[in-house]
Design a protein around this motif. Sequence first.
Motif, PDB file in Angstrom:
ATOM      1  N   TYR A  38       2.171   2.334  -6.181  1.00  0.00           N
ATOM      2  CA  TYR A  38       1.106   2.838  -7.045  1.00  0.00           C
ATOM      3  C   TYR A  38       1.667   3.618  -8.226  1.00  0.00           C
ATOM      4  O   TYR A  38       1.051   3.659  -9.302  1.00  0.00           O
ATOM      5  CB  TYR A  38       0.131   3.684  -6.242  1.00  0.00           C
ATOM      6  N   GLY A  86       0.788  -1.224   0.000  1.00  0.00           N
ATOM      7  CA  GLY A  86       0.000   0.000   0.000  1.00  0.00           C
ATOM      8  C   GLY A  86       0.816   1.268   0.000  1.00  0.00           C
ATOM      9  O   GLY A  86       0.368   2.308   0.499  1.00  0.00           O
ATOM     10  N   SER A 140     -11.583   6.696  -5.720  1.00  0.00           N
ATOM     11  CA  SER A 140     -10.980   6.701  -4.392  1.00  0.00           C
ATOM     12  C   SER A 140     -12.001   6.256  -3.354  1.00  0.00           C
ATOM     13  O   SER A 140     -13.206   6.280  -3.595  1.00  0.00           O
ATOM     14  CB  SER A 140     -10.468   8.098  -4.040  1.00  0.00           C
ATOM     15  N   PRO A 175     -10.277  -1.403  -3.881  1.00  0.00           N
ATOM     16  CA  PRO A 175      -9.114  -1.744  -3.055  1.00  0.00           C
ATOM     17  C   PRO A 175      -9.188  -3.165  -2.509  1.00  0.00           C
ATOM     18  O   PRO A 175     -10.263  -3.709  -2.278  1.00  0.00           O
ATOM     19  CB  PRO A 175      -9.200  -0.721  -1.917  1.00  0.00           C
ATOM     20  N   PHE A 200      -5.632   4.192   3.750  1.00  0.00           N
ATOM     21  CA  PHE A 200      -5.867   4.131   2.308  1.00  0.00           C
ATOM     22  C   PHE A 200      -5.335   5.359   1.570  1.00  0.00           C
ATOM     23  O   PHE A 200      -5.557   5.482   0.357  1.00  0.00           O
ATOM     24  CB  PHE A 200      -7.371   4.019   2.022  1.00  0.00           C
ATOM     25  N   TYR A 204      -3.411   4.775  -1.644  1.00  0.00           N
ATOM     26  CA  TYR A 204      -4.320   4.176  -2.632  1.00  0.00           C
ATOM     27  C   TYR A 204      -5.269   5.231  -3.195  1.00  0.00           C
ATOM     28  O   TYR A 204      -5.480   5.301  -4.409  1.00  0.00           O
ATOM     29  CB  TYR A 204      -5.124   3.050  -1.996  1.00  0.00           C
ATOM     30  N   SER A 205      -5.845   6.051  -2.330  1.00  0.00           N
ATOM     31  CA  SER A 205      -6.808   7.060  -2.783  1.00  0.00           C
ATOM     32  C   SER A 205      -6.160   8.080  -3.697  1.00  0.00           C
ATOM     33  O   SER A 205      -6.768   8.553  -4.662  1.00  0.00           O
ATOM     34  CB  SER A 205      -7.460   7.758  -1.581  1.00  0.00           C
ATOM     35  N   ASP A 259      -3.837  -3.239  -0.442  1.00  0.00           N
ATOM     36  CA  ASP A 259      -3.875  -1.808  -0.726  1.00  0.00           C
ATOM     37  C   ASP A 259      -4.010  -0.984   0.548  1.00  0.00           C
ATOM     38  O   ASP A 259      -4.176   0.239   0.484  1.00  0.00           O
ATOM     39  CB  ASP A 259      -5.017  -1.499  -1.689  1.00  0.00           C
TER      40      ASP A 259
END
Length: 442
Positions: free
Chosen positions: A66, A61, A149, A91, A136, A139-140, A95
């Motif tokens: 990413y 993550g 997201s 996700p 997150f 990831y977002s 993630d």
Amino acid sequence: MPAIFVHVSDTHFGLDAGKGSRGKNNDIKERLLEDVSDFFQRHETGRAAGILFAGDLAYRGKAEEYADAGKWLDRLTNAAGCKPHRVQVVPGNHDVDRDRASPGVQLMVDQVASGKNKLAEYLADEHDRRGLYRRFDPYSEFAEAYDCSVDESGGPVGVWHVPIGSRRRLKILGLNSAILCRKGDKEGDLRLGPYQTVIEPPHQNEFVVVMVHHPLNWMGDSGDILKYIKARASVLITGHEHSNKSEIVDGILNIDAGAVIPPSHDGQQHRISEYTYNIIEFSTITSENGNALLKVKVHVRVWSDEMMRFNAGDAREFTLEARPPRGDFSGKPRSHRKSENSNEVASVIYEFFRLTKEQRGTVLKFYHAVPQERSTRIDRQALDSLLTTMGVAEMAATIGRVKSGTLLPSSPPSARPRMASPAKRRARRRRTRKKTIAAEGK
């Protein structure tokens, strides 16, 4: 004309960091791109409608994972013949950046996993909710480019409307099954929560497809959503278990992508360490009694260690009946709803969030729109406002100038932005009916 998607899951970018597997993992991803390109060169459509990514893009993550995933996804959309923003992603457990979990967050997650269903209570508290969702953040930052997201109120991560014929369409609903993920999760430990378990009835000639990383047996509240899926959805798309399969269970077509790069050390017997992905065709036909039927063809692509490439596996075909549509009691004539996020808007969102945070700040500064605090969500709110006031073409041009280096942080701010014409001002609600795509060329 069918809508065709490349369905991938579990790429686990970053898995091979410091290990000897990097060479083979990179080769498999390269050969997947070649296989996708070859498939669409032979197929009558010549291109995909988009990419369905069922989670676990990264391994830990982290932002750098990413960055690599985004570059590969750009190449995947190019190989599939679609535009780079035509991606729906959810996700997975990998993630989640577990290093961002405080001891208090770990206690919350442990409590819910132990059977104390306090998730709704935690989501209602601003500080508890931020603690859960800060895991997150990397990831977002990545997924915002695709308008996917995580929703920090606990709701779905995106809706995509895709035409599949005259006056018929798919509604692809993405869910976040990783809200409570931690190390060593067992089946039944996770929860979708109260704001993701209710699925609205489909409209006339609309087929609902639910995409979520974990199969429902991992959800402690699976019974709540399963009732809605059985009554209102036609297809459930998943990842996580690394076991490629397509089968109808209780009237629902379950499609698992398998894994592009499955970890070989998880020790879970139900997982199959085989490199696989799918290409899924959706189309419709009309039954003898005049009802719309959904046809789904799953092309399984399987890695061959003998040939060192992906080959065609089974091609599985299914025909599904439409779910009962919702009633319309408004008394108004029915009309096709236009999306607030056209392809042009989606493209601007994608380009904006593929900029660095500093470059995004340059764009916002140019329009006197730099907030006191910066975050992915606040940047998105600022962009939404500028799209409404300045228009899509203006924002696309400014982002292009930043990318080319002709607009720099030291450039003087622009004059006070003028209001765009009424035709350019579009009300755009964030989480409902997020993306509608129309037939378009590459």
